[in-house]
Every structure is written in C-alpha cells, then in structure tokens.
Design a protein around this motif. Structure first.
Motif, PDB file in Angstrom:
ATOM      1  N   PRO A  83       2.930  -5.777   1.079  1.00 12.84           N
ATOM      2  CA  PRO A  83       3.089  -4.937  -0.120  1.00 12.84           C
ATOM      3  C   PRO A  83       4.522  -4.903  -0.640  1.00 12.84           C
ATOM      4  O   PRO A  83       4.747  -4.866  -1.857  1.00 12.84           O
ATOM      5  CB  PRO A  83       2.621  -3.552   0.362  1.00 12.84           C
ATOM      6  CG  PRO A  83       1.646  -3.853   1.449  1.00 12.84           C
ATOM      7  CD  PRO A  83       2.221  -5.056   2.151  1.00 12.84           C
ATOM      8  N   ARG A 136       5.658   2.295  -5.881  1.00 16.06           N
ATOM      9  CA  ARG A 136       4.755   2.493  -4.744  1.00 16.06           C
ATOM     10  C   ARG A 136       3.450   3.150  -5.175  1.00 16.06           C
ATOM     11  O   ARG A 136       2.380   2.811  -4.667  1.00 16.06           O
ATOM     12  CB  ARG A 136       5.466   3.308  -3.656  1.00 16.06           C
ATOM     13  CG  ARG A 136       6.636   2.546  -3.024  1.00 16.06           C
ATOM     14  CD  ARG A 136       7.193   3.248  -1.804  1.00 16.06           C
ATOM     15  NE  ARG A 136       7.851   4.496  -2.120  1.00 16.06           N
ATOM     16  CZ  ARG A 136       9.104   4.593  -2.557  1.00 16.06           C
ATOM     17  NH1 ARG A 136       9.817   3.502  -2.768  1.00 16.06           N
ATOM     18  NH2 ARG A 136       9.656   5.766  -2.784  1.00 16.06           N
ATOM     19  N   SER A 163       8.902   1.093   4.555  1.00 19.74           N
ATOM     20  CA  SER A 163       7.701   1.688   3.977  1.00 19.74           C
ATOM     21  C   SER A 163       6.428   1.283   4.709  1.00 19.74           C
ATOM     22  O   SER A 163       5.456   2.044   4.762  1.00 19.74           O
ATOM     23  CB  SER A 163       7.579   1.316   2.491  1.00 19.74           C
ATOM     24  OG  SER A 163       7.483  -0.086   2.321  1.00 19.74           O
ATOM     25  N   GLU A 164       6.403   0.098   5.309  1.00 27.39           N
ATOM     26  CA  GLU A 164       5.225  -0.368   6.042  1.00 27.39           C
ATOM     27  C   GLU A 164       5.367  -0.190   7.552  1.00 27.39           C
ATOM     28  O   GLU A 164       4.388   0.050   8.253  1.00 27.39           O
ATOM     29  CB  GLU A 164       4.954  -1.845   5.730  1.00 27.39           C
ATOM     30  CG  GLU A 164       4.633  -2.133   4.274  1.00 27.39           C
ATOM     31  CD  GLU A 164       3.349  -1.470   3.818  1.00 27.39           C
ATOM     32  OE1 GLU A 164       2.328  -1.622   4.514  1.00 27.39           O
ATOM     33  OE2 GLU A 164       3.373  -0.775   2.778  1.00 27.39           O
ATOM     34  N   THR A 165       6.581  -0.304   8.059  1.00 20.66           N
ATOM     35  CA  THR A 165       6.785  -0.288   9.506  1.00 20.66           C
ATOM     36  C   THR A 165       7.109   1.093  10.053  1.00 20.66           C
ATOM     37  O   THR A 165       6.892   1.361  11.233  1.00 20.66           O
ATOM     38  CB  THR A 165       7.942  -1.228   9.894  1.00 20.66           C
ATOM     39  OG1 THR A 165       9.165  -0.714   9.339  1.00 20.66           O
ATOM     40  CG2 THR A 165       7.714  -2.630   9.369  1.00 20.66           C
ATOM     41  N   GLY A 222       6.336  -6.433   5.538  1.00 21.39           N
ATOM     42  CA  GLY A 222       5.025  -6.094   5.004  1.00 21.39           C
ATOM     43  C   GLY A 222       4.769  -6.737   3.653  1.00 21.39           C
ATOM     44  O   GLY A 222       5.640  -6.752   2.775  1.00 21.39           O
TER      45      GLY A 222
END
Length: 286
Positions: A266, A18, A144-146, A264
C-alpha cells in the motif's frame, strides 16, 4: 500549528491519501473533506495544490493496475537515462540530492565507530523513522503497515555496531525538505549510503529513474553490468535503507506487477500514485 503552514498541509494530505487508499473509489469529496475537518472547497484546493490533481483523479492513480500502465507508457531504460543523471525530471519534489557512500571496509565493520541519529516524523505516507549522520540521511522507513516498533527495530538492526542517539533536531531540516514541507527550496539533500559495493551500485541505478517513471529489476541488472543477477538486484532493492529518496518503489516486475516493497505494497502504490499525479500535472502545465 497554523492551518496555513506547510507542515500542517502535508499532515492533512498524508491522512487523506491513507483514507483514499483504504476506502477505494466510492469515497466522495464531501465525505473525505468531512473526515479532514475541512470544507469540500478548501480541502480540494489544499489537496490539488500539494498532490497536483484533484482527490477524484488521485483515486484513479491508486488503481491496482497503475503499475502496468506506467510500465507501458513510462518505462525508463536506465542506459538511456544515464545522460540525465540526477538532473531534470529525475529530481524528487524539485530537490537536488547529493550522496556519498561508506567505504567497503567501514561497511564490513557493521557501523562500528559510527554515530547514527534517529527520530520519528510525519510524512504523506504515514509515520516515518529517519536515521542519519552528520554527512546525511542514511535511512527512511515507513511504519503504517509494519507498526512503529517493528520499523524502528528493522532500521536500527541494519548497523548493529553503531551508536544510536535519538536526535530528531539534526535530521528535521533534511526531513522537511525530503517530504515536501518546504516546496521550491532547491537546497541539497545529502544522503549517506551504507551498504555493500553491489548494493550501492543498485541504489545508484535507482537514483537515475525519473520521478513518475518506472523500470524493471532486469533493466537494473543490465545497466550495472550483471544481466543475470536479477534476483540479487531484487534483494538489493529490497534492502535499500533510504526509502523514497533512493526510489526503490520505481522498480517493478517485467509483467507490470508491483513486486515486493519492504514497507508494504500500500505504501508503494501511494508513492507511485503521488509521483505520477505530480508528473502529469507538471506536463499539463507546460
């Protein structure tokens, strides 16, 4: 937890992936190792052992045009991959996957009468919500994105009439296997597919894509016998509940663009980079 344990290492690698993705190509080994609380030499050894390449090399796999390169060099036509099935290079992290599907009638009842366990776990791609029954894992989502609340609501809403029980202990052995904390152990990882018949046909096709390779939505539509149903295939790919193990991240557009990813882009880029690095390292070692 010992810094020699597999769990410790995959947590470190998850954080490092990350950091690399967020910082871009300018992040040096010394700076990254410092953020991980390790010496550069020690961190390089740990990262290379788990990912298969150096942190610097991994940065190249995270480039935005990596999917186009994969499409040009590792485009798998699923009809040709049929013979391989789930064997050989199709394994994820040297795991064997076994799966069964809920019947269409059970699916139509939206999980009524089904008890689904759930729990949160660390993964190389951020915090993951995992769900499962006694028959196997039925869901993996990444937060991690949501964010964790949205990821949990998303996963539990897929089977609105099921009974949900917080029970990470039941899931933990399968999760550690799935996320690579027990490398080299070739025990079966059971999956329990909960979906409509068309969705399950699409997910079965995804399981045929070898790790480190990609295919296109139109290839999937063709191999399942619905060549004009590309949009419907894309929807089914996006609704895949078992991310990573049913590799919807390996489906890209004909142009080489990544397309969408439910958790996501990423996360999709990080998973593809991770698998490509491992595949290249394995080929180099042969």
């Amino acid at each position: 937890m010992s810094d020699l344990s597999p769990e410790y290492h995959y947590n470190v690698i998850g954080r490092a992936i990350r950091e690399i993705d967020a910082a871009g190509p300018g992040l040096t080994l010394d700076a990254l190792a410092q953020r991980m609380g390790m010496s550069p030499a020690h961190f390089q050894r740990v990262f290379s052992a788990w990912v298969g390449v150096s942190p610097k090399r991994y940065q190249q796999y995270l480039a935005l045009d990596h999917a186009k390169s994969l499409l040009a060099t590792r485009h798998t036509t699923l009809a040709a991959a049929d013979g391989a099935g789930l064997s050989g290079s199709g394994r994820l992290h040297d795991l064997f996957l076994t799966w069964e599907a809920m019947t269409p009638g059970d699916f139509a009842r939206a999980g009524e009468g089904l008890t689904i366990r759930h729990g949160w776990f660390d993964s190389p791609f951020g915090r993951a919500i995992v769900t499962g029954t006694e028959r196997g894992i039925c869901g993996i989502g990444f937060a991690s994105e949501t964010g964790e609340d949205a990821a949990l609501d998303d996963m539990l809403s897929r089977w609105p009439k099921a009974q949900f029980v917080h029970d990470p202990a039941l899931l933990r052995p399968w999760v550690l296997q799935a996320f690579g904390a027990r490398p080299g152990q070739n025990a079966d990882t059971p999956l329990f597919l909960i979906g409509a018949p068309f969705q399950i046909k699409v997910w079965e096709a995804l399981l045929r894509i070898p790790s480190g390779h990609v295919t296109t939505y139109s290839d999937i539509a063709t191999v399942i016998g619905h060549p004009k149903a590309v949009r419907a295939v894309g929807t089914a790919v996006g609704r895949n509940p078992i991310s990573l193990l049913i590799p919807c991240h390996r489906a890209v557009r004909k142009s080489g663009a990544l397309g969408g990813y439910h958790w996501g882009l990423p996360v999709k880029r990080a998973i593809l980079a991770h698998e490509s690095a491992r595949a290249d390292a394995a080929n180099t070692a042969m």
